[in-house]
Motif scaffolding. Structure first.
Motif, PDB file in Angstrom:
ATOM      1  N   HIS A 114      -3.907   7.317  -6.183  1.00 20.06           N
ATOM      2  CA  HIS A 114      -3.810   6.166  -5.141  1.00 20.06           C
ATOM      3  C   HIS A 114      -2.449   6.823  -4.139  1.00 20.06           C
ATOM      4  N   VAL A 115      -2.931   6.917  -2.877  1.00 22.64           N
ATOM      5  CA  VAL A 115      -1.926   7.472  -1.897  1.00 22.64           C
ATOM      6  C   VAL A 115      -1.737   6.266  -0.921  1.00 22.64           C
ATOM      7  N   ILE A 116      -0.616   5.596  -0.847  1.00 26.01           N
ATOM      8  CA  ILE A 116      -0.514   4.361  -0.120  1.00 26.01           C
ATOM      9  C   ILE A 116       0.432   4.449   0.810  1.00 26.01           C
ATOM     10  N   GLY A 117       0.341   4.233   2.123  1.00 25.73           N
ATOM     11  CA  GLY A 117       1.440   4.288   3.213  1.00 25.73           C
ATOM     12  C   GLY A 117       1.007   2.984   4.155  1.00 25.73           C
ATOM     13  N   ILE A 118       2.096   2.602   4.898  1.00 23.71           N
ATOM     14  CA  ILE A 118       1.643   1.513   6.095  1.00 23.71           C
ATOM     15  C   ILE A 118       2.085   2.233   7.370  1.00 23.71           C
ATOM     16  N   GLY A 119       1.465   1.757   8.261  1.00 22.13           N
ATOM     17  CA  GLY A 119       1.893   2.263   9.701  1.00 22.13           C
ATOM     18  C   GLY A 119       1.812   3.416   9.986  1.00 22.13           C
ATOM     19  N   TYR A 120       2.600   4.281  10.478  1.00 17.16           N
ATOM     20  CA  TYR A 120       2.815   5.789  10.732  1.00 17.16           C
ATOM     21  C   TYR A 120       2.666   6.367   9.312  1.00 17.16           C
ATOM     22  N   SER A 121       3.220   6.228   8.376  1.00 18.93           N
ATOM     23  CA  SER A 121       3.009   6.429   6.920  1.00 18.93           C
ATOM     24  C   SER A 121       1.988   6.775   6.505  1.00 18.93           C
ATOM     25  N   ASP A 122       1.048   5.783   6.973  1.00 19.12           N
ATOM     26  CA  ASP A 122      -0.526   5.912   6.478  1.00 19.12           C
ATOM     27  C   ASP A 122      -1.183   6.882   6.856  1.00 19.12           C
ATOM     28  N   PHE A 157       3.715   6.514  -3.187  1.00 20.43           N
ATOM     29  CA  PHE A 157       3.869   5.598  -1.930  1.00 20.43           C
ATOM     30  C   PHE A 157       4.769   6.316  -1.125  1.00 20.43           C
ATOM     31  N   VAL A 158       4.445   6.213   0.329  1.00 20.14           N
ATOM     32  CA  VAL A 158       4.794   6.828   1.233  1.00 20.14           C
ATOM     33  C   VAL A 158       5.526   5.964   2.387  1.00 20.14           C
ATOM     34  N   SER A 159       6.752   6.075   2.428  1.00 16.45           N
ATOM     35  CA  SER A 159       7.540   5.132   3.338  1.00 16.45           C
ATOM     36  C   SER A 159       8.649   5.818   3.815  1.00 16.45           C
ATOM     37  N   GLU A 160       8.905   6.190   5.315  1.00 14.93           N
ATOM     38  CA  GLU A 160       9.923   6.800   5.834  1.00 14.93           C
ATOM     39  C   GLU A 160      11.132   6.094   5.321  1.00 14.93           C
ATOM     40  N   SER A 161      11.176   4.575   5.697  1.00 11.75           N
ATOM     41  CA  SER A 161      12.539   3.915   5.565  1.00 11.75           C
ATOM     42  C   SER A 161      12.887   3.584   4.139  1.00 11.75           C
ATOM     43  N   GLY A 162      11.713   3.428   3.056  1.00 13.52           N
ATOM     44  CA  GLY A 162      11.611   3.191   1.912  1.00 13.52           C
ATOM     45  C   GLY A 162      12.094   1.594   1.520  1.00 13.52           C
ATOM     46  N   GLU A 163      11.815   0.893   2.817  1.00 12.23           N
ATOM     47  CA  GLU A 163      12.002  -0.821   2.858  1.00 12.23           C
ATOM     48  C   GLU A 163      10.652  -1.364   3.164  1.00 12.23           C
ATOM     49  N   THR A 164       9.628  -0.629   3.094  1.00 12.73           N
ATOM     50  CA  THR A 164       8.509  -1.262   3.620  1.00 12.73           C
ATOM     51  C   THR A 164       7.917  -2.360   2.527  1.00 12.73           C
ATOM     52  N   THR A 165       8.236  -3.760   2.936  1.00 12.57           N
ATOM     53  CA  THR A 165       8.124  -4.863   2.098  1.00 12.57           C
ATOM     54  C   THR A 165       6.544  -4.953   1.271  1.00 12.57           C
ATOM     55  N   ASP A 166       5.728  -4.687   1.842  1.00 17.99           N
ATOM     56  CA  ASP A 166       4.346  -4.633   1.088  1.00 17.99           C
ATOM     57  C   ASP A 166       4.282  -3.731   0.059  1.00 17.99           C
ATOM     58  N   LEU A 167       4.788  -2.327   0.560  1.00 20.73           N
ATOM     59  CA  LEU A 167       4.890  -1.292  -0.593  1.00 20.73           C
ATOM     60  C   LEU A 167       5.692  -1.735  -1.872  1.00 20.73           C
ATOM     61  N   ILE A 168       6.839  -2.115  -1.388  1.00 17.38           N
ATOM     62  CA  ILE A 168       7.628  -2.602  -2.613  1.00 17.38           C
ATOM     63  C   ILE A 168       7.167  -3.818  -3.598  1.00 17.38           C
TER      64      ILE A 168
END
Length: 240
Positions: A114-122, A157-168
């Motif tokens: 599973h490779v999961i990102g949201i927004g640009y990280s997607d 999990f891919v998140s530039e900020s590391g604070e993406t609520t849905d990913l956490i």
């Protein structure tokens, strides 16, 4: 392959080191079936000298030496030698995490990736997913929580900020389900990196929003490097 350590433990000559370096250089490029005559010619020695080195190191012959070095090369990925990778990571420990990530992918233990990102990280997540699909992995951008059946899975999990609520939210629930979890971010002290021990921290180049953001580009470069090593390993396994 730590040639300096091998040399130190076995009192090797400069000629011996040349032979080992010739073998190491080829293995670094992903070649593991290396004819003894090729090594002898490149080292300006006879095949007898290559065999003599193998015996000095405790092996029956060249083939056994080559096999032992191959195992060492593929189980301890010599990734830390890459200046390109060093230039885009923020912390040294990320190198060990990258090594572990490659080994986990190569192990074949995981039924789903599973490779999961949201927004640009997607964009990054989709890129890695598509590349893994080309290598015949069962790879998806969906959360493990979206599947009815639980399978042994690896998650990135891919998140530039590391604070993406849905990913956490997903990460906290997946952790309780004993999935193998990795994270890719550009913020060392983010919530995601604090939660996920196996985190890789990539430079984004931003300084108070006045510089271009290189997180996506650096992440793609990292993915390509990881895949190059992984493909070489899988090809060698298939040839064997």
């Amino acid at each position: 392959m730590n040639i300096k350590e091998i040399a130190k433990q076995n009192n090797l000559s400069q000629t011996d080191l040349t032979i080992l370096n010739e073998i190491s250089n080829r293995m670094f490029k992903g070649y593991y079936k290396i004819p003894i005559r090729e090594i002898a010619s490149a080292s300006f020695v006879s095949t007898t000298s290559v065999i003599r080195l193998a015996k000095k190191l405790g092996y029956e012959g060249y083939s056994e030496l080559l096999y032992a070095l191959k195992i060492d090369s593929t189980t301890n990925v010599d990734y830390k030698a890459s200046d390109a990778i060093r230039s885009i990571i923020i912390e040294e420990r990320s190198l060990d995490v990258i090594d572990n990530f490659i080994r986990d992918l190569a192990s074949g233990e995981y039924e789903r990736i599973h490779v999961i990102g949201i927004g640009y990280s997607d964009y990054i997540a989709q890129y890695l997913r598509d590349k893994l699909l080309e290598l015949d992995y069962f790879s998806t951008n969906k959360s493990p929580l979206d599947f009815l059946n639980s399978r042994k899975s690896l998650i990135l999990f891919v998140s530039e900020s590391g604070e993406t609520t849905d990913l956490i939210f997903i990460e906290e629930r997946c952790k309780k389900m004993n999935y193998k979890i990795y994270a890719l971010s550009s913020t060392i002290n983010s919530t995601l990196c604090k939660h996920v021990k196996n985190h890789i921290v990539i430079k984004n180049g931003k300084k108070k929003n006045k510089a271009p953001n290189y997180f996506i580009g650096n992440s793609i470069n990292l993915i390509e490097s990881v895949l190059a090593i992984l493909e070489s390993y899988l090809k060698e396994e298939k040839d064997d």
